[in-house]
Design a protein around this motif. Structure first.
Motif, short mmCIF file in Angstrom:
data_model
loop_
_atom_site.label_atom_id
_atom_site.label_comp_id
_atom_site.label_asym_id
_atom_site.label_seq_id
_atom_site.Cartn_x
_atom_site.Cartn_y
_atom_site.Cartn_z
N GLN A 1 0.97 -1.27 0.47
CA GLN A 1 0.25 -0.20 0.20
C GLN A 1 1.29 0.81 -0.04
O GLN A 1 0.65 2.54 -0.44
N HIS A 2 2.20 1.36 0.56
CA HIS A 2 2.88 2.13 0.41
C HIS A 2 3.67 2.48 -0.49
O HIS A 2 4.71 3.53 -0.90
N LEU A 3 3.38 1.65 -2.01
CA LEU A 3 3.46 1.89 -3.39
C LEU A 3 3.27 3.32 -4.02
O LEU A 3 2.45 2.91 -4.64
N ARG A 4 3.15 3.55 -3.27
CA ARG A 4 2.77 5.61 -4.13
C ARG A 4 3.22 6.00 -4.93
O ARG A 4 4.59 6.55 -4.68
N PRO A 5 3.03 6.71 -5.84
CA PRO A 5 3.54 7.73 -6.41
C PRO A 5 4.76 8.36 -5.73
O PRO A 5 4.55 9.50 -4.63
N GLY A 6 5.97 8.35 -6.09
CA GLY A 6 6.95 8.48 -5.28
C GLY A 6 7.93 8.27 -4.43
O GLY A 6 8.89 8.32 -3.98
N ILE A 7 6.97 6.67 -4.47
CA ILE A 7 8.08 6.13 -3.62
C ILE A 7 8.53 4.40 -3.97
O ILE A 7 7.99 4.15 -5.34
N ASP A 8 9.65 3.97 -3.71
CA ASP A 8 10.40 3.22 -5.14
C ASP A 8 9.64 1.43 -3.82
O ASP A 8 10.04 0.60 -4.79
N LYS A 9 10.72 1.94 -2.81
CA LYS A 9 11.02 1.00 -2.19
C LYS A 9 10.29 0.99 -0.51
O LYS A 9 10.46 1.81 -0.69
N VAL A 10 9.53 -0.33 -0.06
CA VAL A 10 9.32 0.16 1.39
C VAL A 10 9.92 -1.43 2.03
O VAL A 10 10.47 -1.67 1.98
N VAL A 11 11.05 -0.60 3.19
CA VAL A 11 11.33 -1.31 4.64
C VAL A 11 10.49 -1.38 5.45
O VAL A 11 10.68 -0.22 6.07
#
Length: 481
Positions: free
Chosen positions: A246-256
């Motif tokens: 859900q965090h992979l929004r515009p501006g976000i490439d990766k989630v840790v």
């Protein structure tokens, strides 16, 4: 002159040398992205006394004190080289030079040892990579401190924003205050101001936007000038791929994620399996603080002796998910007062070992007790080894691992006979081997592993983020595998 006068004169001489080191270390860091280390401990932004204490610590590991008079020539030699972004350990340079019998000058030896970071071999300084913190609790604020500390030359990682739910009046002022002062980890090293009108915290010149949102779906990070960012979720609200995606929004490439991942989310322990991360992996977990504490020593022991089976008993500091006084809690015992009780609870660290260290075939079981201290825990790792050994051999092996191996940033080593938990607040290692408590009998070994479950773990998170962002610069001299 008396002996005491000699000692004091020697101290003042070393103070003078350490003081002259500071501008050299600072200039290398700001202008060339070079971090100067002593036995894997950074000297960037350290005081005179801190530099001297860092050198003296080598005595506990190597058996003899390392003096600034030994390392200063190597530091001066670095200033004559065309260095690129790197981490250079002048403690290791001094140690390896001492053992080198070729008769090279310090300048010649240094140029050879760091050749991979000079001239045509050096890597280019990379543009800063945007970072967003989702949540701003215990781990989030420590990660923020580390990101600000490492901003250095302006390259590397850049904390652009934090995302939180609005907590009421003066929300941003109160969050800035929590970043500025911490009851366990002390004062923030620097200055913090608040621009309420623009919802911004300015920490050591870093402008950090405070974004208020109740759900990831509400956010478009490009509206705030954020692009290709790494988002660090330290809420623990979502742990599987579907939730974290859900965090992979515009501006976000990766989630840790700063908690154990579920399902097919890779659990990464830096130093052990971070090299398994694929360029197209967009969702990762840094596992738990306890997993980070036990997996590196498990690997070190398995590589040398083989591990047939093991059990880890964690004596863990209390955390914010427990109650101050007895109250309802969804878990069986965690509702009882944290500062008044030892609380038996579960740990997923043992089962998480298989994800981070799949080559270890030994069954590992685990249990945990929460105790009334606010930070620093200890893992008691009981192992059945593949061959018989001695206590002296095991300690010598782990001492060497902490000094020269690829795990030296994860495993620390202490021989002080009076060490207690508060001594390890602020440790940047994943775990610290307590030599005095170690027990070995034939093929049985029991290791006592201290770990700062807040700060040490946060350092491991930063290392993973640096790796996936491409700003984890090589270390020289290279660790011995």
């Amino acid at each position: 002159m008396t002996v005491n006068d000699d000692s004091f004169t020697n101290w003042m001489h070393r103070e003078e040398i350490a003081e002259s080191m500071i501008p050299i270390i600072g200039k290398l860091h700001r202008e060339q992205d070079v971090t100067v280390l002593v036995h894997s401990r950074s000297l960037v932004n350290k005081s005179v006394v801190s530099i001297l204490k860092t050198h003296r610590f080598a005595r506990q590991i190597a058996g003899e004190e390392l003096s600034v008079t030994e390392t200063m020539p190597f530091l001066r030699a670095l200033t004559t080289l065309d260095l690129g972004p790197s981490q250079i350990d002048i403690g290791m340079l001094a140690a390896t030079y001492r053992a080198d019998g070729r008769g090279l000058s310090v300048e010649e030896f240094t140029a050879e040892a760091v050749a991979g970071a000079t001239g045509e071999n050096k890597i280019e300084r990379r543009d800063a990579r945007d970072v967003v913190l989702y949540g701003f609790g215990r781990i989030g604020r420590l990660v923020a401190r580390l990101l600000i500390e490492k901003a250095g030359s302006g390259n590397g990682l850049r904390l652009r924003a934090i995302v939180v739910r609005r907590g009421g009046e003066q929300d941003i002022v109160k969050r800035a205050s929590l970043l500025r002062r911490d009851s366990i980890h002390g004062q923030f090293q620097g200055t913090i101001t608040v621009d309420e009108a623009n919802s911004t915290i300015i920490a050591n010149g870093n402008e950090i936007k405070v974004i208020y949102a109740g759900d990831p779906s509400e956010l478009d990070y490009t509206d705030h000038g954020i692009k290709d960012a790494i988002l660090i979720d330290n809420t623990g609200r979502w742990r599987d791929r579907e939730g974290l995606s859900q965090h992979l929004r515009p501006g976000i490439d990766k989630v840790v994620l700063t908690a154990p991942g579920k399902g097919d989310v890779p659990n990464i322990v830096h130093g052990v399996n971070h090299d398994t991360i694929k360029p197209d992996d967009r969702v990762l977990s840094c596992a738990s603080c306890t997993t980070n504490a036990i997996v590196p020593p498990l690997k070190a022991m398995d590589d040398e002796y083989g591990v047939l089976r093991g059990h880890v008993e964690t004596v863990h500091s209390f955390t914010n998910d427990q109650n101050l006084l007895d109250n309802y809690h969804k878990a069986d015992r965690r509702g009882r007062s944290a500062p008044l009780n030892m609380v038996i609870t579960e740990t997923g660290a043992a089962s998480a070992v298989a994800k981070a260290l799949p080559e270890l075939k030994a069954p590992i079981t685990g249990s945990s007790i929460r105790v009334p201290v606010p930070d620093v825990s200890i893992a008691i790792l009981s192992l059945r080894l593949g061959r018989e050994t001695t206590r002296e051999e095991v300690l010598d092996h782990l001492r060497k691992v902490s000094l020269t191996s690829p795990l030296k940033r994860q495993i620390d080593f202490i021989s002080a006979p009076d060490a207690v938990s508060s001594d390890f607040i602020g440790s940047r290692h994943a775990s610290i081997v307590d030599a005095g408590a170690t027990k070995v009998d034939g093929d049985s070994a029991i290791l006592y592993l201290w770990y700062d479950n807040e700060f040490g773990y946060s350092c491991q998170v930063i290392r993973v983020v640096q790796h996936v962002s491409g700003v984890e610069y090589p270390t020289y001299p290279a660790p011995v595998a």
